[in-house]
Design a protein around this motif. Structure first.
Motif, PDB file in Angstrom:
ATOM      1  N   ILE A 165       0.868  -1.175   0.000  1.00 48.04           N
ATOM      2  CA  ILE A 165       0.000   0.000   0.000  1.00 48.04           C
ATOM      3  C   ILE A 165       0.903   1.224   0.000  1.00 48.04           C
ATOM      4  O   ILE A 165       1.743   1.387   0.897  1.00 48.04           O
ATOM      5  CB  ILE A 165      -0.933   0.024   1.236  1.00 48.04           C
ATOM      6  N   SER A 166       0.759   2.069  -1.011  1.00 52.55           N
ATOM      7  CA  SER A 166       1.529   3.310  -1.075  1.00 52.55           C
ATOM      8  C   SER A 166       0.751   4.417  -0.392  1.00 52.55           C
ATOM      9  O   SER A 166      -0.449   4.582  -0.648  1.00 52.55           O
ATOM     10  CB  SER A 166       1.814   3.693  -2.532  1.00 52.55           C
ATOM     11  N   GLY A 181       7.404   5.582   2.129  1.00 55.61           N
ATOM     12  CA  GLY A 181       5.992   5.774   1.844  1.00 55.61           C
ATOM     13  C   GLY A 181       5.232   4.532   1.447  1.00 55.61           C
ATOM     14  O   GLY A 181       4.110   4.636   0.934  1.00 55.61           O
ATOM     15  N   ARG A 182       5.790   3.350   1.681  1.00 50.14           N
ATOM     16  CA  ARG A 182       5.090   2.108   1.324  1.00 50.14           C
ATOM     17  C   ARG A 182       4.997   1.170   2.514  1.00 50.14           C
ATOM     18  O   ARG A 182       5.950   1.009   3.276  1.00 50.14           O
ATOM     19  CB  ARG A 182       5.803   1.394   0.175  1.00 50.14           C
ATOM     20  N   LEU A 183       3.825   0.551   2.642  1.00 50.28           N
ATOM     21  CA  LEU A 183       3.588  -0.458   3.666  1.00 50.28           C
ATOM     22  C   LEU A 183       3.306  -1.793   2.999  1.00 50.28           C
ATOM     23  O   LEU A 183       2.569  -1.851   2.002  1.00 50.28           O
ATOM     24  CB  LEU A 183       2.379  -0.092   4.527  1.00 50.28           C
ATOM     25  N   PRO A 239      -0.272  12.934   5.859  1.00 54.63           N
ATOM     26  CA  PRO A 239       0.341  13.443   4.634  1.00 54.63           C
ATOM     27  C   PRO A 239       1.866  13.350   4.623  1.00 54.63           C
ATOM     28  O   PRO A 239       2.487  13.744   3.649  1.00 54.63           O
ATOM     29  CB  PRO A 239      -0.117  14.912   4.605  1.00 54.63           C
ATOM     30  N   TRP A 240       2.451  12.814   5.689  1.00 56.34           N
ATOM     31  CA  TRP A 240       3.902  12.585   5.728  1.00 56.34           C
ATOM     32  C   TRP A 240       4.202  11.113   5.510  1.00 56.34           C
ATOM     33  O   TRP A 240       5.243  10.613   5.889  1.00 56.34           O
ATOM     34  CB  TRP A 240       4.465  13.093   7.053  1.00 56.34           C
ATOM     35  N   ARG A 241       3.248  10.429   4.915  1.00 54.85           N
ATOM     36  CA  ARG A 241       3.370   9.016   4.560  1.00 54.85           C
ATOM     37  C   ARG A 241       3.599   8.153   5.798  1.00 54.85           C
ATOM     38  O   ARG A 241       4.536   7.357   5.868  1.00 54.85           O
ATOM     39  CB  ARG A 241       4.486   8.834   3.524  1.00 54.85           C
ATOM     40  N   GLY A 242       2.736   8.365   6.749  1.00 49.17           N
ATOM     41  CA  GLY A 242       2.761   7.581   7.968  1.00 49.17           C
ATOM     42  C   GLY A 242       1.349   7.278   8.427  1.00 49.17           C
ATOM     43  O   GLY A 242       0.387   7.442   7.674  1.00 49.17           O
ATOM     44  N   GLY A 260       9.816  -3.074  10.673  1.00 50.93           N
ATOM     45  CA  GLY A 260      10.457  -2.218   9.691  1.00 50.93           C
ATOM     46  C   GLY A 260       9.850  -0.843   9.559  1.00 50.93           C
ATOM     47  O   GLY A 260      10.222  -0.086   8.649  1.00 50.93           O
ATOM     48  N   LEU A 261       8.944  -0.474  10.457  1.00 56.26           N
ATOM     49  CA  LEU A 261       8.348   0.856  10.426  1.00 56.26           C
ATOM     50  C   LEU A 261       9.258   1.858  11.153  1.00 56.26           C
ATOM     51  O   LEU A 261      10.083   1.478  11.992  1.00 56.26           O
ATOM     52  CB  LEU A 261       6.965   0.829  11.062  1.00 56.26           C
ATOM     53  N   ILE A 262       9.094   3.125  10.833  1.00 55.91           N
ATOM     54  CA  ILE A 262       9.908   4.187  11.432  1.00 55.91           C
ATOM     55  C   ILE A 262       9.172   4.715  12.652  1.00 55.91           C
ATOM     56  O   ILE A 262       8.099   5.308  12.532  1.00 55.91           O
ATOM     57  CB  ILE A 262      10.167   5.302  10.411  1.00 55.91           C
ATOM     58  N   THR A 263       9.734   4.514  13.831  1.00 58.56           N
ATOM     59  CA  THR A 263       9.041   4.826  15.075  1.00 58.56           C
ATOM     60  C   THR A 263       9.702   5.938  15.874  1.00 58.56           C
ATOM     61  O   THR A 263       9.155   6.368  16.885  1.00 58.56           O
ATOM     62  CB  THR A 263       8.966   3.571  15.966  1.00 58.56           C
TER      63      THR A 263
END
Length: 444
Positions: free
Chosen positions: A67-68, A291-293, A311-314, A337-340
């Motif tokens: 998902i983008s 920006g992709r999950l 809107p910051w792709r989170g 792998g997510l940015i936390t």
């Protein structure tokens, strides 16, 4: 000083739109090199737990499994088979993600994702977003808006006010220092929150209860101005000089009391984007790498009361974990792998689709992307000069060239030297004020 990316034409050099808007939607798929692309408008980025699962299923069974996330808090599915349109529409409709087939491309509503969660802004804009969406879908004339026309609803913290909305509403509270109290009371009565409506460089104060209707009326004023101008404008900024929307007249016809805001107080304030990490006592914000999950990463956001794509792709995960459990949840998402954390070198790094998904791209920018420093300006990697999906404001501009290299803020850079060049640009004293437009964007 590096060159500035292409900017929006001046008002007296308005673009002539001689064709209809071909912006993709959930029903109108875009044919990309990697298959069909569907763009799902998600007002305020909001997803219920059931909708999160439906989106993950759609990505796995119909698309490429990812998902983008876009710069408007929307979602895209890629790699779709040509014949899957009906199946996708049925899946989305069952999940409540397709409330109006005629209006699905115009539901572009960004709202402060942390509103009501951390004490810095009230919850009103999230409620405004839901009401505005319902009003928008109920008006047949609103379907004439372009798929690029944007409503922005800011809760007063200024996190989304600078995202280039055609119609921007900013929540205003008495005593907050944003407006004189007397002016607030005259327009808003006893309403604890008023709305400051911004369109085309002008602003009006309206009661909070009237804010969603005021935003819709302003959109109607734009359509009237666009028809009168005859240049096929899709955005307010594309109207020629002298074609300013008659917002005051539209508000009056809608029976909405409004007071003009003096020019000195009409400027929109821009604040930094929401950082990843905890929000309040039971919510948090995480960013998607580039920006992709994956479907698994999307599912990892659950359980939650709701998920708000940003809107910051989170994603803001609401009601995720009470008290001490939030750190355990963030650690689990980090393992996915997510940015936390705000100090992650990948925070603020984004990229267009690149190869092999886009025929116009000169490089696989996602594979080449390097974050450089963990602090400084946002970084965006583009496969060509269109700069699809770029951030707003000032950023480190990395563009692929035909010879297999890149331009980093205009400086020729070999692919192997990207980390050092991006670090230098990200932390240096480069200050480029630009609001470029990308007429043929594939990711918004």
């Amino acid at each position: 000083m590096p060159p500035t990316p292409p900017s929006t034409p001046a008002r007296d050099e308005a673009r002539i739109r001689d064709r209809g808007d071909a912006c993709p939607g959930a029903l109108r798929l875009h044919a990309a090199d990697d298959g069909g692309l569907a763009r799902l408008r998600l007002p305020a980025g909001r997803l219920t737990a059931h909708q999160v699962e439906a989106l993950a299923v759609a990505a796995e069974t119909l698309g490429d499994g990812r998902i983008s996330l876009t710069s408007r808090g929307n979602a895209e599915l890629r790699g779709l088979a040509e014949e899957c349109g009906a199946e996708l529409a049925a899946l989305l409709a069952e999940a409540g993600l397709l409330p109006s087939p005629t209006h699905e491309r115009v539901r572009n509503i960004v709202a402060s994702p942390a509103a009501g969660l951390d004490g810095l802004g009230g919850p009103e804009v999230q409620l405004w977003a839901r009401e505005l969406d319902a009003l928008l879908c109920a008006e047949p004339w609103a379907a004439a808006l372009s798929g690029r026309f944007l409503f922005v609803l800011d809760d007063g913290r200024a996190d989304v006010a600078g995202l280039g909305g055609d119609v921007t509403l900013v929540a205003v509270r008495p005593g907050a220092g944003q407006e004189p109290a007397a002016r607030q009371e005259s327009a808003a009565g006893q309403d604890p929150t008023a709305g400051r409506l911004h369109v085309g460089g002008r602003a009006w104060l309206v009661a909070g209860a009237d804010a969603p209707r005021a935003a819709l009326a302003a959109a109607g004023a734009f359509l009237d101005a666009a028809r009168a101008a005859g240049n096929g404008a899709w955005r307010v900024r594309e109207l020629p000089e002298g074609s300013t929307p008659d917002v005051a007249g539209a508000l009056d016809r809608a029976g909405i009391a409004a007071e003009p805001v003096p020019p000195a107080e009409s400027l929109l304030v821009h604040a930094p984007p929401l950082a990843p990490g905890p929000l309040g006592t039971a919510s948090f914000h995480v960013l998607a790498p580039l920006g992709r999950l994956t479907a698994a990463q999307l599912r990892a956001l659950l359980p939650a009361e709701e998920v708000r794509l940003t809107p910051w792709r989170g994603a803001v995960v609401v009601g995720a974990a009470p008290g001490h459990q939030d750190h355990a949840r963030l650690a689990a998402l980090d393992s996915h792998g997510l940015i936390t954390r705000p100090d992650s070198p990948w925070a603020g790094v984004s990229a267009c689709t690149g190869r092999p998904g886009c025929a116009k791209s000169r490089a696989d920018v996602r594979a080449d992307a390097a974050p450089g420093s963990a602090r400084g300006l946002p970084v965006h990697y583009s496969g060509c000069e269109r700069r699809c999906g770029h951030p707003h404001g000032t950023w480190v501009d990395v563009v692929a060239t035909a010879d297999g290299a890149y331009l980093v803020d205009g400086a020729p850079t070999p692919r192997t030297a990207l980390p050092d060049a991006v670090t230098t640009a990200r932390t240096g004293a480069i200050a480029r004020a630009a609001t470029p437009s990308t007429p043929a964007e594939t990711t918004r």
